[in-house]
Design an enzyme around this catalytic site. Structure first.
Site, mmCIF file in Angstrom:
data_model
loop_
_atom_site.group_PDB
_atom_site.id
_atom_site.type_symbol
_atom_site.label_atom_id
_atom_site.label_comp_id
_atom_site.label_asym_id
_atom_site.label_seq_id
_atom_site.Cartn_x
_atom_site.Cartn_y
_atom_site.Cartn_z
ATOM 1 N N ARG A 62 0.401 -0.993 0.344
ATOM 2 C CA ARG A 62 -0.306 0.237 0.517
ATOM 3 C C ARG A 62 0.303 1.299 -0.378
ATOM 4 O O ARG A 62 0.105 2.560 -0.526
ATOM 5 C CB ARG A 62 -0.884 0.032 1.471
ATOM 6 C CG ARG A 62 -1.757 1.514 0.487
ATOM 7 C CD ARG A 62 -3.334 0.952 2.257
ATOM 8 N NE ARG A 62 -2.849 1.169 3.694
ATOM 9 C CZ ARG A 62 -2.619 0.104 4.731
ATOM 10 N NH1 ARG A 62 -3.483 -0.543 4.624
ATOM 11 N NH2 ARG A 62 -1.786 0.736 5.931
ATOM 12 N N TYR A 115 -15.898 19.707 -10.455
ATOM 13 C CA TYR A 115 -16.216 19.067 -10.841
ATOM 14 C C TYR A 115 -17.419 18.270 -10.477
ATOM 15 O O TYR A 115 -17.075 18.518 -8.797
ATOM 16 C CB TYR A 115 -15.351 18.404 -10.455
ATOM 17 C CG TYR A 115 -15.242 16.392 -11.392
ATOM 18 C CD1 TYR A 115 -15.565 16.110 -12.702
ATOM 19 C CD2 TYR A 115 -15.128 15.167 -10.495
ATOM 20 C CE1 TYR A 115 -15.798 14.513 -12.575
ATOM 21 C CE2 TYR A 115 -14.875 14.607 -10.662
ATOM 22 C CZ TYR A 115 -14.960 13.493 -11.404
ATOM 23 O OH TYR A 115 -15.631 12.154 -11.359
ATOM 24 N N ASP A 187 -7.368 22.018 -8.989
ATOM 25 C CA ASP A 187 -7.749 20.964 -9.882
ATOM 26 C C ASP A 187 -7.275 20.851 -11.123
ATOM 27 O O ASP A 187 -7.834 22.047 -12.319
ATOM 28 C CB ASP A 187 -9.344 20.162 -9.521
ATOM 29 C CG ASP A 187 -9.712 19.282 -10.597
ATOM 30 O OD1 ASP A 187 -8.587 18.625 -11.791
ATOM 31 O OD2 ASP A 187 -10.926 18.651 -10.513
ATOM 32 N N LYS A 212 -7.276 10.603 -17.002
ATOM 33 C CA LYS A 212 -7.889 11.687 -18.459
ATOM 34 C C LYS A 212 -6.772 11.552 -19.475
ATOM 35 O O LYS A 212 -5.740 9.743 -19.775
ATOM 36 C CB LYS A 212 -8.146 13.002 -18.001
ATOM 37 C CG LYS A 212 -9.047 12.946 -17.443
ATOM 38 C CD LYS A 212 -10.851 12.372 -17.360
ATOM 39 C CE LYS A 212 -11.434 12.342 -16.440
ATOM 40 N NZ LYS A 212 -12.148 13.085 -15.495
HETATM 41 C C1 LIG Z 1 -12.709 13.368 -14.470
HETATM 42 C C2 LIG Z 1 -12.645 13.875 -13.513
HETATM 43 C C3 LIG Z 1 -12.536 13.622 -12.129
HETATM 44 C C4 LIG Z 1 -12.101 12.651 -11.544
HETATM 45 O O1 LIG Z 1 -11.683 11.592 -11.518
HETATM 46 P P1 LIG Z 1 -11.871 9.906 -11.635
HETATM 47 O O2 LIG Z 1 -10.624 9.600 -12.202
HETATM 48 O O3 LIG Z 1 -12.643 10.397 -12.725
HETATM 49 O O4 LIG Z 1 -12.329 9.915 -10.636
HETATM 50 C C5 LIG Z 1 -11.807 15.202 -11.120
HETATM 51 N N1 LIG Z 1 -11.548 16.302 -11.708
HETATM 52 C C6 LIG Z 1 -11.695 16.662 -12.604
HETATM 53 C C7 LIG Z 1 -11.500 17.871 -13.847
HETATM 54 C C8 LIG Z 1 -12.282 15.785 -13.673
HETATM 55 O O5 LIG Z 1 -12.595 15.739 -15.261
#
Ligand SMILES: *Cc1c(COP(=O)(O)O)cnc(C)c1O
Length: 402
Positions: A62, A115, A187, A212
């Protein structure tokens, strides 16, 4: 790569080589994927020595393996942070970062355009544990100072905003927050570590849905948190206390995706710019929300702070009846309908920002669609959209004639 030369290398070189240690792995270019829970020690002394080093080295699955450390090293180096940490999803990265800095009785300021699941985390989890949450206008800039209270611990940013792509003045927000000892969490999924240098602009903790563009192929879930030196320990401790980690195969996908991220992003940007420009001239489109487009909202701030733009943007249509809009979306050949983005393929998604705003009001009159421009030939994508607009018009004409 040794530290001395690393400082002189340009970003594309770092993206290609950081975290790679072939001499530790029989010369193999990529690190092995360690599937490990138990880590064994030959002696009590060896175990004690390993445990004495806090959050370093291999002690338990972990806590990370050389696979984990390879991607962490690369991500921290590219964004210019102190260290990176990996968790199982982008949303996990958001929650572990927030929970590192707040306790009952504290207050956080959160951009109104975050988000959606981040808003839900704030409204449900943070509030349940006695943390006050105030959503603020993402365009507030230095005005954030007026919302900071004695118990404010975090200003949370996301730039551009989810669905509607407002660009925040992060340097101004960071200056105001730091003057009051408040941490800035951001973010940076859209900007990526490649196009938005978070730490240069005053961010303390940069959060990524690596799902992403870092993974980049729509085949793994992964989150990353990159911090400055001061914030590393609180976030790393929060992660250890909550039991967050990421799986070895997903980390490997992240590392593999990262190596080609620069070329992919450049192509996403080129195609997205072409298509956004074309959409701006379409009679069905009221506004294109792509900060890289001259004249688009936020373009000047984007130009000042970002080094590029990814393939994700929204369009606001002129008011159109639902049957036509649905017919457009249902019949797309290339644009698939689904959540997430950052993979090689194009996506289209109807969205409803009005349901997700409380500090501001969404003023768009017509339907909103979010587009992810993938790596297909942009001419084929434009033909797909053009046929979609035809379906929308013909369907609504037929409905009106009934
Ligand atoms: C998709 C997304 C997230 C979350 O990511 P996951 O891997 O799907 O949990 C967080 N912030 C933004 C801006 C996103 O587009």
């Amino acid at each position: 790569m040794d530290k001395e030369h690393q400082g002189m290398m340009r970003k594309d070189t770092l993206l290609t080589h950081l975290g790679s240690h072939p001499r530790d792995n029989h010369g193999a270019v990529n690190p092995p994927v360690y599937h490990a829970s138990t880590i064994t020690f030959p002696t009590v002394a060896a175990r004690d020595a390993a445990r004495a080093k806090k959050f370093e080295g291999v002690t338990y699955g972990r806590s990370g393996t050389p696979t984990t450390f390879a991607l962490e090293e690369a991500l921290a180096g590219i964004e210019g942070g102190h260290r990176a940490m990996l968790v199982s999803s982008g949303l996990a990265a958001i929650s572990v970062a927030m929970l590192a800095f707040v306790s009952a009785g504290d207050h956080v300021l959160v951009a109104d355009t975050v988000y959606g699941p981040c808003r839900i985390f704030c409204d449900r989890v943070l509030k349940r544990f006695g943390v006050e949450v105030t959503f603020y206008d993402p365009l507030i800039g230095a005005g954030i100072a007026e919302l900071i209270r004695p118990n404010t611990k975090v200003v949370y940013c996301e730039s551009p905003g989810s669905l509607t792509f407002e660009i925040q003045d992060i340097p101004a927000i960071a200056a105001a927050a730091h003057a009051r000892g408040v941490k800035v969490l951001h973010d940076n999924t859209w900007g990526t570590p490649y196009f938005f240098p978070s730490f240069k602009h005053g961010v303390d903790v940069s959060i990524h849905a690596a799902t992403k563009y870092i993974v980049g192929h729509s085949d793994a879930m992964l989150g990353a948190i990159v911090t400055n030196e001061e914030c590393f320990l609180p976030v790393r401790q929060s992660m250890a206390e909550l039991g967050y980690c990421a799986g070895p195969d997903d980390i490997y996908f992240g590392l593999r995706g990262l190596r080609t991220m620069a070329v992919r992003l450049r192509q996403h940007q080129e195609s997205a710019t072409k298509i956004a420009t074309w959409l701006q001239g379409r009679p069905e489109v009221a506004q294109v929300l792509y900060p890289a487009l001259p004249g688009a909202p936020g373009h000047e701030l984007w130009k000042r702070d970002f080094l590029g733009a990814c393939g994700l943007f929204s369009i606001i249509l002129h008011p159109a009846a639902k049957p036509g809009v649905d017919a457009m979306l249902d019949g797309m050949r290339l644009f698939a309908m689904g959540a997430s983005w950052g993979g090689f393929e194009s996506l289209i998604l109807p969205s409803h920002p009005e349901d997700l705003r409380t500090a501001t009001r969404w003023a768009g009159a017509g339907p909103v669609m979010r587009l992810h421009i993938g790596l297909e030939d942009p001419a084929d994508l434009m033909a797909d959209l053009s046929d979609g607009f035809d379906r929308m018009r013909l369907t609504n004409q037929a409905v009106a004639a009934e």
